[in-house]
Design a protein around this motif. Structure first.
Motif, short mmCIF file in Angstrom:
data_model
loop_
_atom_site.label_atom_id
_atom_site.label_comp_id
_atom_site.label_asym_id
_atom_site.label_seq_id
_atom_site.Cartn_x
_atom_site.Cartn_y
_atom_site.Cartn_z
N LEU A 47 34.62 19.77 34.68
CA LEU A 47 34.90 21.09 35.23
C LEU A 47 35.83 20.90 36.42
N VAL A 48 36.99 21.53 36.36
CA VAL A 48 37.99 21.44 37.42
C VAL A 48 37.87 22.68 38.31
N VAL A 49 37.75 22.46 39.62
CA VAL A 49 37.59 23.57 40.55
C VAL A 49 38.66 23.51 41.63
N GLY A 50 39.45 24.58 41.72
CA GLY A 50 40.43 24.71 42.79
C GLY A 50 39.96 25.74 43.81
N ILE A 51 40.82 26.11 44.75
CA ILE A 51 40.45 27.11 45.77
C ILE A 51 40.59 28.53 45.24
N ASN A 52 41.81 28.89 44.77
CA ASN A 52 42.02 30.23 44.20
C ASN A 52 43.29 30.22 43.36
N PRO A 53 43.43 31.20 42.45
CA PRO A 53 44.62 31.24 41.59
C PRO A 53 45.86 31.63 42.38
N GLY A 54 47.02 31.24 41.85
CA GLY A 54 48.29 31.63 42.44
C GLY A 54 48.76 32.99 41.93
N GLN A 55 49.98 33.34 42.26
CA GLN A 55 50.52 34.67 41.95
C GLN A 55 51.26 34.74 40.62
N GLY A 56 51.28 33.64 39.85
CA GLY A 56 52.11 33.58 38.64
C GLY A 56 51.84 34.69 37.64
N ALA A 57 50.56 34.96 37.35
CA ALA A 57 50.23 36.00 36.37
C ALA A 57 50.65 37.37 36.87
N PHE A 58 50.52 37.61 38.17
CA PHE A 58 50.93 38.88 38.77
C PHE A 58 52.44 39.06 38.63
N ASP A 59 53.20 38.01 38.96
CA ASP A 59 54.66 38.08 38.86
C ASP A 59 55.10 38.35 37.43
N LEU A 163 44.84 34.27 51.28
CA LEU A 163 43.44 34.40 50.87
C LEU A 163 42.55 34.57 52.11
N LYS A 164 42.81 33.79 53.14
CA LYS A 164 42.02 33.90 54.37
C LYS A 164 42.18 35.28 55.01
N LYS A 165 43.38 35.86 54.92
CA LYS A 165 43.60 37.22 55.43
C LYS A 165 42.74 38.22 54.66
N ILE A 166 42.65 38.03 53.34
CA ILE A 166 41.81 38.92 52.52
C ILE A 166 40.34 38.76 52.92
N TYR A 167 39.91 37.52 53.12
CA TYR A 167 38.52 37.30 53.57
C TYR A 167 38.23 38.09 54.83
N LYS A 168 39.15 38.06 55.79
CA LYS A 168 38.95 38.77 57.05
C LYS A 168 38.88 40.27 56.83
N ARG A 169 39.71 40.77 55.94
CA ARG A 169 39.69 42.21 55.65
C ARG A 169 38.40 42.62 54.97
N LEU A 170 37.94 41.81 54.03
CA LEU A 170 36.69 42.12 53.33
C LEU A 170 35.51 42.12 54.30
N THR A 171 35.55 41.22 55.27
CA THR A 171 34.48 41.14 56.27
C THR A 171 34.35 42.45 57.04
N LYS A 172 35.48 43.14 57.22
CA LYS A 172 35.49 44.38 58.00
C LYS A 172 35.09 45.60 57.16
N GLU A 173 34.92 45.43 55.85
CA GLU A 173 34.51 46.56 54.99
C GLU A 173 32.99 46.72 55.10
N SER A 174 32.56 47.67 55.92
CA SER A 174 31.13 47.81 56.22
C SER A 174 30.30 48.09 54.98
N GLU A 175 30.88 48.74 53.98
CA GLU A 175 30.13 49.06 52.75
C GLU A 175 29.76 47.81 51.96
N LEU A 176 30.44 46.70 52.22
CA LEU A 176 30.21 45.47 51.47
C LEU A 176 29.31 44.47 52.19
N ASN A 177 28.95 44.76 53.41
CA ASN A 177 28.21 43.78 54.22
C ASN A 177 26.94 43.28 53.55
N GLN A 178 26.29 44.14 52.77
CA GLN A 178 25.00 43.77 52.18
C GLN A 178 25.13 42.75 51.06
N ILE A 179 26.33 42.52 50.51
CA ILE A 179 26.45 41.61 49.36
C ILE A 179 26.87 40.20 49.75
#
Length: 276
Positions: A47-59, A163-179
């Motif tokens: 099983l190969v595990v990386g950090i997160n996918p790149g933007q290729g599929a989006f592009d 990705l780290k910027k997204i993590y910070k934004r998600l942390t500020k979403e109060s509706e998600l704090n419980q998960i």
């Protein structure tokens, strides 16, 4: 465990990601959800595990289009389920306008190119055959399709900084704090551990020191670019001991050393069912 049962269990893990989509789609850094980037099976060779996918599929989806669309590559999406070949093997991924075996063509993406070199080498060491040759390609694909590829986080971005910027934004979403169960990072770590415990791979490959540190809370010696260890993946009352190979993804990979370690760890496994 049958693949249908595996699929159901993986969808249960992935379902937790769907809660995030309404928030993610408003972030400029977000480039889609992509979880497993290969076929899946119980007890894969590795099983190969990386950090997160790149933007290729989006592009690819948004080339010359005015309406932005986001990749949704999770198993509950039937279109994704029908196209589960290992990403590195797909046409035009490693080689520009080329198949995975057309190694004479210009390199398009160094990441899949280097991983294919690892697979080629491990296959050669285990079989004595050249996977590039037409008569051996079918057997090589049997091996390649027993490799599962995923990431700690399924959120696609241009780079880890975004990705780290997204993590910070998600942390500020109060509706998600419980998960989160402590932090956004821990939420994704626990989903990855769930997947490891479900699949029970013979070998775990961490692509990058940050993956190893995230999964095992150990800080690796960064002077050693490739190393192996024996770890225990833990979740509640479930412990799974597994051999782990970790390597730095910065710069050119030490393909030979990585391949030799993988082949060594798999040497006692049942050989491929090759055609005579």
């Amino acid at each position: 465990m049958m693949n249908e049962e595996l699929k159901t269990r993986i969808i249960e893990i992935e379902d937790k990601f769907n809660l995030l989509k309404p928030y993610l789609e408003s972030y400029s850094e977000y480039k889609g959800l992509i979880n497993i980037q290969s076929r899946f099976c119980f007890s894969p060779d590795f099983l190969v595990v990386g950090i997160n996918p790149g933007q290729g599929a989006f592009d690819e989806m948004n080339w010359k289009k005015s309406d932005v669309k986001f990749p949704n590559r999770i198993l509950i999406n039937p279109r994704h389920f029908e196209n589960l070949d290992l990403d590195w093997l797909k046409y035009g991924n490693a080689r520009k306008n080329g198949e995975w075996f057309e190694t004479e063509k210009k390199v398009k993406n160094r990441f899949p190119k280097q991983f294919l070199e690892i697979l080629f080498s491990v296959y050669k060491q285990r079989t004595g055959r050249n996977p590039i040759l037409e008569q051996n390609r079918t057997d090589f694909l049997k091996f390649a399709n027993n490799v599962v590829y995923t990431n700690i986080c399924p959120i696609a971005t241009n780079n880890e900084t975004e990705l780290k910027k997204i993590y910070k934004r998600l942390t500020k979403e109060s509706e998600l704090n419980q998960i989160w169960n402590g932090s956004v990072e821990n939420f994704f770590k626990q989903r990855t551990i769930d997947l490891i415990l479900l699949l029970k791979p013979k070998l775990l490959i961490c692509v990058g020191f940050s993956v190893y540190k995230t999964l095992f809370s150990n800080k690796p010696n960064q002077d050693v670019k490739v190393f192996e260890s024996h770890e225990v993946v833990k979740r509640r009352n479930a412990d799974f001991p597994v051999n782990v190979i970790t390597f730095s993804r910065k710069g050119a990979w030490d393909v030979k050393k990585i391949s030799d370690l993988v082949a060594k760890r798999l040497i006692d496994q049942k050989p491929f069912n090759l055609e005579s």
